[in-house]
Design a protein around this motif. Structure first.
Motif, mmCIF file in Angstrom:
data_model
loop_
_atom_site.group_PDB
_atom_site.id
_atom_site.type_symbol
_atom_site.label_atom_id
_atom_site.label_comp_id
_atom_site.label_asym_id
_atom_site.label_seq_id
_atom_site.Cartn_x
_atom_site.Cartn_y
_atom_site.Cartn_z
ATOM 1 N N MET A 1 39.897 34.305 57.494
ATOM 2 C CA MET A 1 40.880 35.388 57.531
ATOM 3 C C MET A 1 40.940 36.063 56.166
ATOM 4 N N THR A 2 40.957 37.384 56.157
ATOM 5 C CA THR A 2 41.007 38.136 54.912
ATOM 6 C C THR A 2 42.444 38.376 54.480
ATOM 7 N N GLN A 3 42.609 38.697 53.197
ATOM 8 C CA GLN A 3 43.930 39.012 52.658
ATOM 9 C C GLN A 3 43.942 40.409 52.057
ATOM 10 N N SER A 4 45.128 40.998 52.014
ATOM 11 C CA SER A 4 45.330 42.307 51.413
ATOM 12 C C SER A 4 46.512 42.240 50.460
ATOM 13 N N VAL A 5 46.485 43.091 49.446
ATOM 14 C CA VAL A 5 47.541 43.155 48.445
ATOM 15 C C VAL A 5 48.172 44.538 48.487
ATOM 16 N N VAL A 6 49.500 44.584 48.498
ATOM 17 C CA VAL A 6 50.239 45.844 48.515
ATOM 18 C C VAL A 6 50.722 46.148 47.106
ATOM 19 N N ILE A 7 50.416 47.350 46.630
ATOM 20 C CA ILE A 7 50.872 47.796 45.315
ATOM 21 C C ILE A 7 51.800 48.982 45.521
ATOM 22 N N GLN A 8 53.062 48.803 45.220
ATOM 23 C CA GLN A 8 54.048 49.859 45.424
ATOM 24 C C GLN A 8 54.464 50.421 44.064
ATOM 25 N N VAL A 9 54.289 51.739 43.908
ATOM 26 C CA VAL A 9 54.470 52.378 42.611
ATOM 27 C C VAL A 9 55.508 53.486 42.719
ATOM 28 N N GLY A 10 56.480 53.466 41.804
ATOM 29 C CA GLY A 10 57.507 54.498 41.753
ATOM 30 C C GLY A 10 58.643 54.240 42.731
ATOM 31 N N GLN A 11 59.629 55.106 42.672
ATOM 32 C CA GLN A 11 60.818 54.928 43.510
ATOM 33 C C GLN A 11 60.485 54.976 44.992
ATOM 34 N N CYS A 12 59.762 56.009 45.406
ATOM 35 C CA CYS A 12 59.408 56.152 46.823
ATOM 36 C C CYS A 12 58.522 55.001 47.281
ATOM 37 N N ASP A 136 41.846 33.994 49.200
ATOM 38 C CA ASP A 136 40.570 33.366 49.536
ATOM 39 C C ASP A 136 39.495 34.416 49.787
ATOM 40 N N CYS A 137 39.898 35.512 50.405
ATOM 41 C CA CYS A 137 38.947 36.586 50.732
ATOM 42 C C CYS A 137 39.687 37.920 50.667
ATOM 43 N N LEU A 138 39.777 38.480 49.468
ATOM 44 C CA LEU A 138 40.516 39.736 49.263
ATOM 45 C C LEU A 138 39.712 40.903 49.814
ATOM 46 N N GLN A 139 40.287 41.600 50.779
ATOM 47 C CA GLN A 139 39.563 42.688 51.439
ATOM 48 C C GLN A 139 40.046 44.070 51.023
ATOM 49 N N CYS A 140 41.347 44.220 50.764
ATOM 50 C CA CYS A 140 41.884 45.564 50.627
ATOM 51 C C CYS A 140 43.102 45.591 49.709
ATOM 52 N N ALA A 273 44.270 42.920 61.581
ATOM 53 C CA ALA A 273 43.886 42.033 60.484
ATOM 54 C C ALA A 273 44.795 40.816 60.401
ATOM 55 N N ARG A 274 45.959 40.893 61.068
ATOM 56 C CA ARG A 274 46.934 39.796 60.984
ATOM 57 C C ARG A 274 47.010 38.962 62.248
ATOM 58 N N PHE A 275 46.744 39.573 63.399
ATOM 59 C CA PHE A 275 46.901 38.868 64.671
ATOM 60 C C PHE A 275 45.608 38.929 65.478
ATOM 61 N N GLU A 276 45.490 38.006 66.416
ATOM 62 C CA GLU A 276 44.328 37.988 67.305
ATOM 63 C C GLU A 276 44.425 39.136 68.310
#
Length: 428
Positions: A1-12, A136-140, A273-276
């Motif tokens: 299973m791949t993982q993703s990272v969320v980067i949130q920038v600024g107020q919005c 383990d497996c960063l995709q996005c 990417a999260r569920f079957e």
């Protein structure tokens, strides 16, 4: 299973990110009632043993100890991030995932991109590397930001360039909120056009979100609700219309409903990417199938249902005959099927399209930019920042003009004379 990272920038970006994490937790809780840390949860969450220093490995043997979001929160004002840390999601983040300042970027792309970018680059890279090491497996990487302000547009696109430098093999998806023509930030056209050049050069896919369209959708829902036209068909548990914790209350902020729509878009985008599912769609397939030309990576999104109780069954094959494809790719159609619908609905449909419908937004943005730029209005606020000169504006304008011309050529080649489609229609 791949993982993703969320980067949130600024107020919005952080406000939308707050809604995303709240809705994601609710969605996983509805599916994973036994509280087992599974592959679906690992896509966006780490399982941390709180008996260690809080940054240790997953040693909880299946059961959830403490979920930590795979996220980085960046804002040059502390207000929104402090609200998140004092709210229901405070345990999902820790200080090692935050980068804040106190003075803000003054609605100035140059301050965010040039000044704060240079000042915080080392901290950003260090936190990104730490976050990546826990995958383990960063995709996005998903970046959430707005285009009209200073931190979101400036520092947000600076982070995008850092990601390309440090993690060139990891996909970069950007959710960009575009300001309306009535935006109260006078310099938003400058910020948006300067940010557009960075999106053109460094993003793999961009999901442009029009603030005006979000406002129109929410206003339409409120109007129909208040006049009684929808009556009892408004879905109280909908991920789109519910506030934090699933309880709609009088303290709901004006932009919460708009932010919910964007957060729900991201949930739908990542569901496979999260569920079957019987026909899962991997994130890399989106870029592979929908971006035939590198710079034309702006994807138009459509989502249904938003608020109704009745789940209308509209098979995808009924949409296909009404769509016009380019001559060299008449079968440009990719389908993904996920077995887990959003909370409160029996099913949901997200359609992503790479077409010329985004062109009117870019043309309007260029016109607003030129009205300021011809008068050299407010330029001095940008030019006094180190590393910023007038060539930055001319290059950004040239990049946007080239993008518009590419869309014009596709319109002329495939659809006859260029036609500007209507900005928004809501199916009733």
């Amino acid at each position: 299973m791949t993982q993703s990272v969320v980067i949130q920038v600024g107020q919005c970006g952080n406000q939308i990110g707050c809604r995303f994490w709240d809705l994601a937790l609710r969605e996983h809780a509805a599916v994973n009632k036994k509280g087992i840390y599974d592959e679906a949860l690992s896509s966006f969450f780490r399982n941390v043993d709180t008996r260690t220093d809080g940054d240790g490995a997953d040693i909880c043997k299946g059961k959830i100890c403490s979920l930590k979001a795979r996220a980085l929160l960046i804002d040059m004002e502390e207000g929104v991030v402090n609200e998140i840390l004092q709210g229901p999601l405070r345990d999902v983040f820790d200080s090692k995932q935050l980068i804040t300042d106190v003075s803000g970027s003054g609605n100035n792309w140059a301050v965010g991109h040039k000044m704060y970018g240079s000042q915080y680059r080392e901290s950003i890279v260090e936190r990104l590397r730490r976050t990546a090491e826990h995958c383990d497996c960063l995709q996005c990487f998903f970046i959430i930001h707005s285009m009209g302000g200073g931190t979101g547009s400036g520092l947000g696109t600076f982070v995008l360039k850092v990601l390309e430098d440090e993690f060139p093999e990891v996909y970069r998806f950007v959710t960009s909120v575009y300001p309306s023509g009535e935006d109260d930030v006078i310099t938003s056209p400058y910020n948006s056009v300067l940010a557009m050049k960075e999106l053109n050069d460094h993003a793999d896919c961009v999901l442009p979100i029009e603030n005006e369209s979000l406002f129109d959708i929410v206003s339409k829902i409120n109007q129909m609700t208040n006049c009684g036209k929808l009556g009892s068909t408004v879905k109280p548990t909908s991920l789109v219309t519910s506030s934090v914790g699933g309880i709609k209350n009088t303290q709901e902020k004006p932009f919460d409903a708009m932010n919910n729509i964007v957060a729900n878009l991201l949930l739908n985008l990542t569901s496979s990417a999260r569920f079957e599912g019987s026909l899962n769609m991997d994130l890399n397939e989106i870029s592979m199938n929908l971006v035939p030309f590198p710079q034309l990576h702006y994807l138009v999104s459509s989502l249904t249902p938003l608020y109704t109780l009745a789940d209308v069954n509209v098979p995808s094959r009924r949409l296909k005959p009404s769509l016009h494809f380019v001559s060299w790719n008449q079968e440009g159609w990719k389908t993904g099927l996920c077995s887990v619908p959003p909370v409160g609905h029996s099913h949901s449909l997200l359609a992503l399209a790479n077409n010329t419908c985004v062109k009117p937004t870019f043309i309007e943005l260029k016109e607003r930019f030129m009205r300021l730029y011809k008068k050299k209005a407010h330029l001095h606020h940008y030019l006094h920042i180190d590393g910023m000169d007038q060539s930055c504006f001319s290059e950004a304008l040239s990049s946007l003009s080239s993008l518009i011309e590419d869309y014009n050529q596709l319109d002329a080649a495939n659809c006859g004379p260029p036609m500007d489609p209507p900005r928004l229609k809501i199916a009733m």
